[in-house]
Scaffold this motif. Structure first.
Motif, PDB file in Angstrom:
ATOM      1  N   GLY A   1       0.828  -1.196   0.000  1.00  0.00           N
ATOM      2  CA  GLY A   1       0.000   0.000   0.000  1.00  0.00           C
ATOM      3  C   GLY A   1       0.868   1.253   0.000  1.00  0.00           C
ATOM      4  N   GLY A   2       0.652   2.125   0.995  1.00  0.00           N
ATOM      5  CA  GLY A   2       1.458   3.338   1.101  1.00  0.00           C
ATOM      6  C   GLY A   2       2.708   3.175   1.940  1.00  0.00           C
ATOM      7  N   GLN A   3       2.990   1.947   2.396  1.00  0.00           N
ATOM      8  CA  GLN A   3       4.176   1.709   3.219  1.00  0.00           C
ATOM      9  C   GLN A   3       5.386   1.405   2.327  1.00  0.00           C
ATOM     10  OE1 GLN A   3       3.429  -1.153   6.342  1.00  0.00           O
ATOM     11  NE2 GLN A   3       1.905   0.162   7.317  1.00  0.00           N
ATOM     12  N   ALA A   4       6.498   2.026   2.696  1.00  0.00           N
ATOM     13  CA  ALA A   4       7.705   1.901   1.885  1.00  0.00           C
ATOM     14  C   ALA A   4       8.940   1.929   2.770  1.00  0.00           C
ATOM     15  CB  ALA A   4       7.775   3.043   0.866  1.00  0.00           C
ATOM     16  N   VAL A   5      10.012   1.436   2.243  1.00  0.00           N
ATOM     17  CA  VAL A   5      11.334   1.646   2.851  1.00  0.00           C
ATOM     18  C   VAL A   5      11.863   2.949   2.270  1.00  0.00           C
ATOM     19  CG1 VAL A   5      13.687   0.786   3.080  1.00  0.00           C
ATOM     20  CG2 VAL A   5      11.761  -0.832   3.056  1.00  0.00           C
ATOM     21  N   HIS A   6      12.255   3.899   3.121  1.00  0.00           N
ATOM     22  CA  HIS A   6      12.764   5.177   2.598  1.00  0.00           C
ATOM     23  C   HIS A   6      13.640   5.884   3.624  1.00  0.00           C
ATOM     24  CE1 HIS A   6      10.135   7.933   4.950  1.00  0.00           C
ATOM     25  NE2 HIS A   6       9.214   6.986   4.827  1.00  0.00           N
ATOM     26  N   TYR A   7      14.398   6.851   3.151  1.00  0.00           N
ATOM     27  CA  TYR A   7      15.233   7.674   4.040  1.00  0.00           C
ATOM     28  C   TYR A   7      14.351   8.628   4.837  1.00  0.00           C
ATOM     29  CZ  TYR A   7      18.328  11.418   5.589  1.00  0.00           C
ATOM     30  OH  TYR A   7      18.979  12.357   6.355  1.00  0.00           O
TER      31      TYR A   7
ATOM     32  N   CYS B   1       5.858   3.340   7.614  1.00  0.00           N
ATOM     33  CA  CYS B   1       6.971   3.013   6.721  1.00  0.00           C
ATOM     34  C   CYS B   1       8.169   2.486   7.512  1.00  0.00           C
ATOM     35  CB  CYS B   1       7.387   4.241   5.924  1.00  0.00           C
ATOM     36  SG  CYS B   1       6.188   4.748   4.674  1.00  0.00           S
ATOM     37  N   VAL B   2       9.110   1.916   6.776  1.00  0.00           N
ATOM     38  CA  VAL B   2      10.386   1.491   7.350  1.00  0.00           C
ATOM     39  C   VAL B   2      11.380   2.611   7.076  1.00  0.00           C
ATOM     40  CG1 VAL B   2      12.211  -0.238   7.309  1.00  0.00           C
ATOM     41  CG2 VAL B   2       9.826  -0.932   6.930  1.00  0.00           C
ATOM     42  N   ASN B   3      11.744   3.341   8.128  1.00  0.00           N
ATOM     43  CA  ASN B   3      12.650   4.485   8.001  1.00  0.00           C
ATOM     44  C   ASN B   3      14.104   4.047   8.094  1.00  0.00           C
ATOM     45  OD1 ASN B   3      10.606   6.893   9.878  1.00  0.00           O
ATOM     46  ND2 ASN B   3      10.463   6.179   7.772  1.00  0.00           N
TER      47      ASN B   3
ATOM     48  N   ARG C   1      23.429   7.787   2.915  1.00  0.00           N
ATOM     49  CA  ARG C   1      24.361   7.176   1.960  1.00  0.00           C
ATOM     50  C   ARG C   1      24.076   5.678   1.792  1.00  0.00           C
ATOM     51  NH1 ARG C   1      30.782   7.567   2.847  1.00  0.00           N
ATOM     52  NH2 ARG C   1      30.301   6.176   4.587  1.00  0.00           N
ATOM     53  N   ALA C   2      23.741   5.026   2.910  1.00  0.00           N
ATOM     54  CA  ALA C   2      23.473   3.591   2.845  1.00  0.00           C
ATOM     55  C   ALA C   2      22.226   3.296   2.021  1.00  0.00           C
ATOM     56  CB  ALA C   2      23.321   3.027   4.254  1.00  0.00           C
ATOM     57  N   ILE C   3      21.166   4.079   2.218  1.00  0.00           N
ATOM     58  CA  ILE C   3      19.942   3.791   1.470  1.00  0.00           C
ATOM     59  C   ILE C   3      20.069   4.223   0.005  1.00  0.00           C
ATOM     60  CG2 ILE C   3      18.711   5.949   1.984  1.00  0.00           C
ATOM     61  CD1 ILE C   3      16.155   4.189   2.221  1.00  0.00           C
TER      62      ILE C   3
END
Length: 285
Positions: A237-243, A259-261, A266-268
């Motif tokens: 859905g609207g959940q994402a891995v992001h900086y 979300c997964v913050n 630099r790593a992401i």
């Protein structure tokens, strides 16, 4: 009557003439003590000094303009810097927490927050603000802190990444462990990189299960919360891995909206360049 040479001189005159001739030959100085009275004064002869005449350079101070050689002190050796990881980095982070320069972790990864904390510690003590932990910085920190125990090293801000879930051992997987608050990027059972993450609050929890990346958006902005989501990789859905710049600034004091913050930009950025649409995402306790 006209007289020539020394024949017509008195004995005193002849003596004076002889002394003058002798002084001229040896470079001496002849000086009369008193020439004003009738009584003849004795003559002093000053012999020349045996020292050679001084040179202009000596008269001006010799070698005062000659530059002196000053030995250059080598810079202190760097022990750890951004990108390093391991138990030593975890101890560094635990000690930085003791002196209130770091407020979350330890994670065991020398990330941007650790670099910022080291810079602050160095600047406060008049050391070069490099953000790298050199021997001088480390010794200063050691004198101000105590040896961290297991709780400070592992339980205050996320435990070391445990063995990955079996569902992460095949294919290309974003393996996300809520217990240790870590994200592993894995390919065919091999861990390529690991980074610290945070999740949603109890009111906006991050969903668990097996998903896949269905959309990537480099400069995404949330339409629901009007907040930036750089390097977004949507999986549910609207959940994402992001900086998250908020995660970078506040650490685990905050939370996401599900979300997964990731706090290390630099790593992401490197992760975003490697992940493809369709890659698996596993979120678990």
């Amino acid at each position: 009557m006209r007289m020539t040479g020394m024949r017509g001189m008195t004995g005193w005159g002849r003596s004076i003439t002889a002394l003058l001739a002798l002084a001229t030959a040896c470079g001496c100085t002849v000086q009369a003590a008193d020439g004003g009275g009738k009584q003849r004064s004795p003559v002093r002869i000053e012999l020349p000094s045996s020292a050679p005449p001084s040179t202009p350079a000596e008269e001006k101070g010799g070698n005062e303009n000659k530059p002196s050689a000053t030995p250059t002190k080598p810079p202190p050796a760097v022990l750890w810097s951004r990108g390093d990881s391991g138990r030593d980095v975890r101890e560094l982070q635990a000690r930085l927490r003791q002196v209130a320069w770091l407020f979350d972790g330890p994670t065991g990864t020398y990330d941007d927050l650790t670099e910022r904390a080291v810079k602050g510690f160095q600047g406060k003590r008049g050391l070069p603000r490099t953000g790298e932990t050199d021997t001088v910085t480390w010794q200063r920190l050691l004198r101000m802190t105590h040896e961290p125990g297991k709780w400070e090293l592992y339980l205050m801000g996320g435990q070391p990444a445990a063995a990955p879930d079996p569902r992460c051992l095949t294919g290309r997987v974003l393996c996300i462990d809520k217990t240790s608050r870590t994200l592993r990027w894995m390919i065919d059972g091999r861990t390529v990189s690991t980074m610290a993450v945070r999740f949603g609050s109890r009111y906006t929890p991050t969903r668990e299960g097996v998903f896949s990346v269905y959309w990537k958006s480099r400069h995404h902005v949330s339409t629901l919360y009007d907040s930036p989501m750089p390097y977004a990789m949507f999986f549910s859905g609207g959940q994402a891995v992001h900086y998250s710049s908020d995660f970078a600034a506040r650490g685990y004091a905050g939370a996401s909206h599900g979300c997964v913050n990731v706090r290390d930009e630099r790593a992401i950025a490197e992760l975003y360049a490697q992940v493809r649409s369709g890659d698996k995402v596993v979120v678990y306790w």
